[in-house]
Design an enzyme around this catalytic site. Structure first.
Site, PDB file in Angstrom:
ATOM      1  N   ASP A  82       0.848  -1.186   0.000  1.00  0.00           N
ATOM      2  CA  ASP A  82       0.000   0.000   0.000  1.00  0.00           C
ATOM      3  C   ASP A  82       0.886   1.239   0.000  1.00  0.00           C
ATOM      4  O   ASP A  82       2.004   1.211   0.515  1.00  0.00           O
ATOM      5  CB  ASP A  82      -0.856   0.033   1.264  1.00  0.00           C
ATOM      6  N   HIS A 138       4.422  -7.668  -0.227  1.00  0.00           N
ATOM      7  CA  HIS A 138       4.048  -8.930  -0.869  1.00  0.00           C
ATOM      8  C   HIS A 138       4.717  -9.063  -2.237  1.00  0.00           C
ATOM      9  O   HIS A 138       5.226  -8.094  -2.805  1.00  0.00           O
ATOM     10  CB  HIS A 138       2.527  -9.002  -1.012  1.00  0.00           C
ATOM     11  N   SER A 240       8.326   2.858   5.445  1.00  0.00           N
ATOM     12  CA  SER A 240       9.433   3.067   4.529  1.00  0.00           C
ATOM     13  C   SER A 240       8.984   2.969   3.081  1.00  0.00           C
ATOM     14  O   SER A 240       7.888   3.376   2.733  1.00  0.00           O
ATOM     15  CB  SER A 240      10.573   2.094   4.809  1.00  0.00           C
TER      16      SER A 240
END
Length: 279
Positions: A82, A138, A240
């Site tokens: 995200d 992911h 980050s």
């Protein structure tokens, strides 16, 4: 000159690591509640919805989501996280071009000149994770792990504003490079450290603590660690940036809807298949 050059990066990150792992219930619960209100956290998509059920703030920060909260797009490569697109585009030889905070080459980014040549004229996408985002990373595509490179460095903030102030930002910060073999060629996913990022993790190596030394750590993998598209590969203990590099491939191209500062969700289309004419 950016104030980032003068901040006590290591001390700040060390303090944040301690704070986010305090288990005292009243402190931990208050920390989570204040943070949630400040950053408008979406509790509806969290697998755990009660702040008191988390053992530490860090456990909340790296929380898992409800099943189905992030559908995996039917695309060759999907967003690893995200956040917002900090930059994306094609490489000119191994040089990043027209991208804030990307005034450097693949060689300097991954600390492996020979491997960098594999990505000559390839493409990249950089996803910045804000504090309110889901902080697990992911797999953009199914891949087999070939190599990792742990590179010590600075801990500048990786916000979009700072990226515009420090042209070599991502090649100076601490980073963990993971090289995969995929059906679309070689792919690299880079976890970039930042100020107050107390550590990073991967599903195969566990927690990667900040490297206070100056030694690069290279590791090759020959035991066939393979992860499917959309599978968790790592996480940030505080926020980050994740960078995806893909070697030149005529079969796929970056999603044209991705622009600088455009919001993305993990699993959204990062690359599309190209419409190749057939003879």
């Amino acid at each position: 000159m950016s104030i980032q050059y003068f901040l006590p990066q290591r001390l700040s990150s060390w303090c944040m690591r301690k704070l986010t792992r305090i288990r005292t219930p009243w402190f931990k619960n208050l920390f989570i509640k204040v943070f949630s209100k400040l950053y408008d956290i979406n509790w509806q998509e969290s697998a755990v919805k009660n702040p008191e059920e988390f053992k530490t703030f860090n456990e909340f920060f790296t929380r898992s989501l409800e099943k189905g909260a992030r559908p995996i797009a039917d695309a060759p490569l999907v967003s690893p996280a995200d956040g917002k697109i900090a930059a994306c585009g094609n490489l000119e030889d191994t040089q990043f071009i027209r991208a804030k905070g990307h005034d450097f080459t693949v060689e300097s980014l991954i600390a492996d000149p020979e491997l960098a040549q594999t990505f000559k004229d390839g493409s990249f996408a950089t996803v910045y994770l804000s504090p309110r985002d889901y902080h697990r990373v992911h797999m953009p595509a199914a891949g087999t792990l070939l190599r990792t490179i742990h590179i010590p460095g600075k801990l500048y903030s990786v916000s979009l504003k700072t990226a515009g102030q420090i042209p070599t930002l991502f090649a100076e910060n601490e980073r963990y490079v993971s090289v995969f073999d995929t059906e679309y060629g070689k792919m690299i996913v880079i976890l970039v450290g930042a100020i107050n990022v107390s550590s990073m993790e991967t599903v195969w190596a566990g927690e990667i603590t900040p490297p206070y030394g100056k030694v690069l750590a290279y590791q090759n993998y020959e035991d066939g660690i393979t992860l499917e598209k959309g599978a968790e590969m790592g996480r940030f203990n505080m926020g980050s940036t994740a960078i995806v590099l893909l070697e030149k491939n005529d079969r796929v191209a970056l999603n044209p809807e991705l622009k600088e500062a455009a919001p993305v969700q993990m699993g959204g289309a990062l690359y599309n298949l190209c419409n190749l004419s057939q003879d």
